[in-house]
Structures are given as structure tokens and as C-alpha cells.
Design an enzyme around this catalytic site. Structure first.
Site, PDB file in Angstrom:
ATOM      1  N   SER A  72       0.818  -1.213   0.000  1.00 56.21           N
ATOM      2  CA  SER A  72       0.000   0.000   0.000  1.00 56.21           C
ATOM      3  C   SER A  72       0.854   1.266   0.000  1.00 56.21           C
ATOM      4  CB  SER A  72      -0.920   0.016   1.221  1.00 56.21           C
ATOM      5  OG  SER A  72      -1.885  -1.010   1.138  1.00 56.21           O
ATOM      6  N   GLY A 247      -4.284  -1.847  -0.843  1.00 55.17           N
ATOM      7  CA  GLY A 247      -3.414  -1.536  -1.967  1.00 55.17           C
ATOM      8  C   GLY A 247      -3.145  -0.049  -2.055  1.00 55.17           C
ATOM      9  N   CYS A 275      -9.437  -1.461   3.224  1.00 58.65           N
ATOM     10  CA  CYS A 275      -8.608  -0.367   2.723  1.00 58.65           C
ATOM     11  C   CYS A 275      -8.954   0.008   1.281  1.00 58.65           C
ATOM     12  CB  CYS A 275      -7.131  -0.709   2.898  1.00 58.65           C
ATOM     13  SG  CYS A 275      -6.025   0.721   2.792  1.00 58.65           S
ATOM     14  N   LEU A 276      -8.078  -0.230   0.308  1.00 55.40           N
ATOM     15  CA  LEU A 276      -8.410   0.073  -1.079  1.00 55.40           C
ATOM     16  C   LEU A 276      -9.619  -0.746  -1.513  1.00 55.40           C
ATOM     17  CD1 LEU A 276      -7.572   1.635  -3.671  1.00 55.40           C
ATOM     18  CD2 LEU A 276      -6.284  -0.389  -4.348  1.00 55.40           C
ATOM     19  N   ASN A 317      -3.587   2.890   7.035  1.00 57.33           N
ATOM     20  CA  ASN A 317      -2.666   3.343   6.001  1.00 57.33           C
ATOM     21  C   ASN A 317      -3.462   3.690   4.763  1.00 57.33           C
ATOM     22  OD1 ASN A 317      -0.689   3.799   4.092  1.00 57.33           O
ATOM     23  ND2 ASN A 317      -0.196   1.636   3.812  1.00 57.33           N
ATOM     24  N   HIS A 361      -7.122  -1.592   8.940  1.00 60.35           N
ATOM     25  CA  HIS A 361      -6.504  -2.907   8.741  1.00 60.35           C
ATOM     26  C   HIS A 361      -6.767  -3.818   9.940  1.00 60.35           C
ATOM     27  CE1 HIS A 361      -4.014  -2.339   5.062  1.00 60.35           C
ATOM     28  NE2 HIS A 361      -4.219  -1.077   5.368  1.00 60.35           N
ATOM     29  N   GLU A 363      -6.249  -6.875  10.165  1.00 58.20           N
ATOM     30  CA  GLU A 363      -5.172  -7.864  10.308  1.00 58.20           C
ATOM     31  C   GLU A 363      -3.966  -7.278  11.033  1.00 58.20           C
ATOM     32  OE1 GLU A 363      -3.418  -5.421   7.208  1.00 58.20           O
ATOM     33  OE2 GLU A 363      -5.464  -6.017   7.689  1.00 58.20           O
TER      34      GLU A 363
END
Length: 389
Positions: A72, A247, A275-276, A317, A361, A363
Site C-alpha cells: 500500500s 493496496g 482499505c483500497l 494506512n 486494517h 489484520e
């Protein structure tokens, strides 16, 4: 190894040109120039050379190796705000992809970056840089050990590619599909769900390895596919669920992924986006995305779960966000998580379809484990659909 303020650091918008230093490795003079004319002087480390990218900051207290190897961060020059970076070394277990992915690094670390061809700069005032980015927003920048022509370097920063409209998922995705051979580690609380493994197609937009581990630990048999895989091809494998990964870059030019998501949603197959992948799902559902001023990057961001009222400390992120206005215009979308720092969208689900999505995230890697439960919710969606079939 510390990224600390240094009284020798110079920061200016106008400075006379100086002769270029010899092409060299660590310990020689280096310059970070931003597109708005701000220039930092420091010392080089990692690979000698020159690199451009969007300059951003990360507030995590640990996990620098995971940050370096997270796809990312492709196209970005990352500065770490924590003063001690590199103090526990590097190891094989903490990598999130096959190699470091950042465009450049602004801390103090040597051999690891040199071996992987990453240009870095040290001994600059990273706190000053972070304050500048928070005030004026993320900036395109260039790190150079080859030139001290400040005006020239600022011009190169201005001429470098912008994150807006940039499809980086194509650049970091896998070349062809592959089946994951990951051990089912007991990283989740509880046992593997009853009913055997669930067949999951995971779209790789820049997927971190720990996501694969978490899916495997949740009882999923994972096949990773390239970002451009069509929805029809994904559905042809008869998956129990589809995962859309994290990503880099802007989701809007990823029209292939948006169309694939719509096709999969129409088929009623459970989808989980991170995320993405979350932003792509938002666009597929009719929402819009917008660029944040300086983004969210770090392992300490508070997010409120609107269903339970619980606050999760999360790893983040991202530089873009789903527009919250979509939830007023589209009643089929339910806002599930919000960022307590700025109120931005951190998660949503579809009221009629098995779709769940979060911006952060779960994870972690690096970061807290507060949000591991989301992988269990994905499994629950697949189990419910399997029963109805």
C-alpha cells in the site's frame, strides 16, 4: 537507530545552488525537497541515488519492517514519527510482501534498505517535517544524494506523478492466480468454524501477507487472483466468498475492479473489503471517494463501532476516504464504523447484500488486534449463504 532532530538540519524555501556531491552510499549528504519549495538537508542511508513520491508520515511506535514491505506504500516516501527506528533489527517473519515497497524512507536504517535498493535520508528533523505535512497536507517530494541543486529538485518533485488518478494496483498485483499454502495458525481466538474450509477468492490490489494468514486461520481456502480478474472469472471458481485487499493509489481509475465487484455483488456472493478494497466497494455501491489532507497512517487510530458502541484502536494506512454523503443518498448502505479523530468513514455494510467493508486494517501487522473479529463476520456471512444453498 534514531530519527531525531538535529541542529545541523537546514530547512528553507530559497537557497543558493551548491555543487553536487559525489555519487555515494550512506553517510554522505542528501536532500529532501518538497513540491511547495520546502527543503530538508540530512545524511544519506540505504541506496545512493534519487527517488520521487508522495511524502507522508506514519505514527506507529513499532512495525517499521511491516510498513516498509506493505504494498500500500508503493509510490510513497514515508517518514516515521517515532524517534527510534531500526532498534530491534529486521527478520523474515515481519515482511508483508517479497521486498520493501516504499519509494523512499525518512529515518535511520542502513543495510536492509541498501540491499533492497531503497533510497533513504536520515538526520533531518522528522517532527518538523510531520508538522509541515499536517499543516499543509501530503506533498510530492524527491530524495537525492546525487544533486544539491535545490530549485532543480523542487521542480522534479512538482513534476512527479500525483496520487490522484494513479492506478498503482496494477503495478503491485500478482502476475497470475495462485493457491495459498499457508499453515492455519491459531492467531484468532476460538477454533476453526464448523463446516470445513470456505473457498475464498482474494483480489490482490497489494495484499499484505498477514491478511492471508488471518483468512487461513479463519478456516478459508484462499486463491489469490490478479487485480484485473473479471467478476465472471472469479465467480466461475464457485467461491463461498470474495475478499478485496488493501493496496496503493487512487481507487477511481480501477474501473476493472469496480465492475468486478458489482458483478460479484449481483450474484449474492459474500464480499469483505479492506482499505483500497473498501474504497472500491464504496464506488461499486454508488459512493464517491476524496483525498484526505494528510491521510491516516499509524497503529493507534481510534475507531467507533456504531453497532456495539465499542472503540477499537486500529492500524491504518490510507490517503483517500469514502464520502459520507453516500449514506444519506443511499439507504441500502449502512455506516458501521467512524474515525473518532476526524469523523471520516471507517466501515459500512449493505443492508440487502452480504457485503462488509472497513477502511482500516483488522489484520494489523503492525498494530493492535482489536478488530480480528471482522474475519469471523466474513466467515459467518459465508456460512449463512452456504446454509441457504
Amino acid at each position: 537507530m534514531a530519527s531525531r532532530p538535529d541542529t545541523r538540519v537546514a530547512m528553507s524555501r530559497q537557497a543558493p545552488a551548491q555543487p553536487a556531491p559525489p555519487v555515494s552510499s550512506r553517510g554522505h549528504r542528501a536532500i529532501l525537497a518538497l513540491e511547495d519549495g520546502v527543503v530538508f538537508e540530512g545524511r544519506s542511508f540505504g541506496r545512493a541515488g534519487e527517488t520521487t513520491g508522495e511524502v507522508v508520515f506514519n505514527t506507529a511506535l513499532a512495525g517499521y519492517q511491516e510498513v516498509l514491505t506493505d504494498p500500500s506504500y508503493a509510490g510513497q516516501i514515508v517518514t516515521m514519527t517515532y524517534p527510534h527506528i531500526g532498534n530491534y533489527g529486521v527478520n523474515r517473519e515481519d515482511v508483508e510482501s517479497v521486498r520493501p515497497q516504499v519509494a523512499g524512507f525518512i529515518v535511520r536504517e542502513d543495510q536492509y534498505l541498501d540491499e533492497n535498493g531503497i533510497v533513504g535520508i536520515s538526520e533531518i528533523d522528522t517532527r518538523m517535517l510531520t508538522r509541515h505535512l499536517r499543516t499543509h497536507g501530503a506533498k510530492r517530494g524527491v530524495i537525492s544524494t546525487l544533486s544539491e541543486e535545490r530549485d532543480e529538485l523542487v521542480g522534479r518533485a512538482r513534476g512527479s506523478r500525483s496520487m490522484i488518478g494513479l492506478d498503482l494496483a496494477r503495478e503491485v498485483t500478482c502476475d497470475k492466480p495462485y493457491r495459498v499454502e499457508e499453515p492455519i495458525a491459531s492467531v484468532l481466538q476460538g477454533a476453526i468454524p464448523e463446516g470445513g474450509h470456505y473457498k475464498v477468492v482474494a483480489y490482490d490490489f497489494g495484499m499484505k501477507r498477514n491478511i492471508v494468514r488471518m483468512l487461513a486461520a479463519s478456516g478459508c481456502d484462499v486463491t489469490v487472483v490478479p487485480a484485473t480478474t473479471s467478476g465472471e472469472d472469479a465467480l466461475a471458481t464457485k467461491p463461498d466468498g470474495v475478499f478485496l485487499s488493501n493496496g496503493p493509489g487512487d481507487p477511481e481509475p480501477c474501473t476493472y475492479a469496480i465492475e468486478s465487484s458489482r458483478r460479484i455483488m449481483k450474484a449474492g456472493v459474500p464480499i469483505f473489503g479492506i482499505c483500497l478494497g473498501h474504497q472500491i466497494l464504496g464506488l461499486a455501491c454508488g459512493a464517491k471517494t476524496f483525498k484526505l489532507k494528510f491521510g491516516h497512517r499509524g497503529a493507534n487510530h481510534p475507531v467507533k463501532n456504531l453497532k456495539t458502541g465499542h472503540v477499537e484502536v486500529t492500524s491504518q494506512n490510507h490517503g483517500l476516504s469514502v464520502d459520507p454523503e453516500a449514506f444519506a443518498r443511499r439507504p441500502e448502505l449502512l455506516l458501521t464504523h467512524t474515525n473518532l479523530n476526524d469523523g471520516t468513514v471507517e466501515g459500512f455494510r449493505h443492508r440487502d447484500l452480504p457485503v462488509v467493508s472497513v477502511q482500516y486494517h483488522p489484520e494489523a501487522s503492525p498494530g493492535p488486534h482489536d478488530s480480528h473479529y471482522l474475519f469471523g463476520e466474513f466467515v459467518d456471512m459465508m456460512a449463512a449463504r452456504r446454509k441457504t444453498r
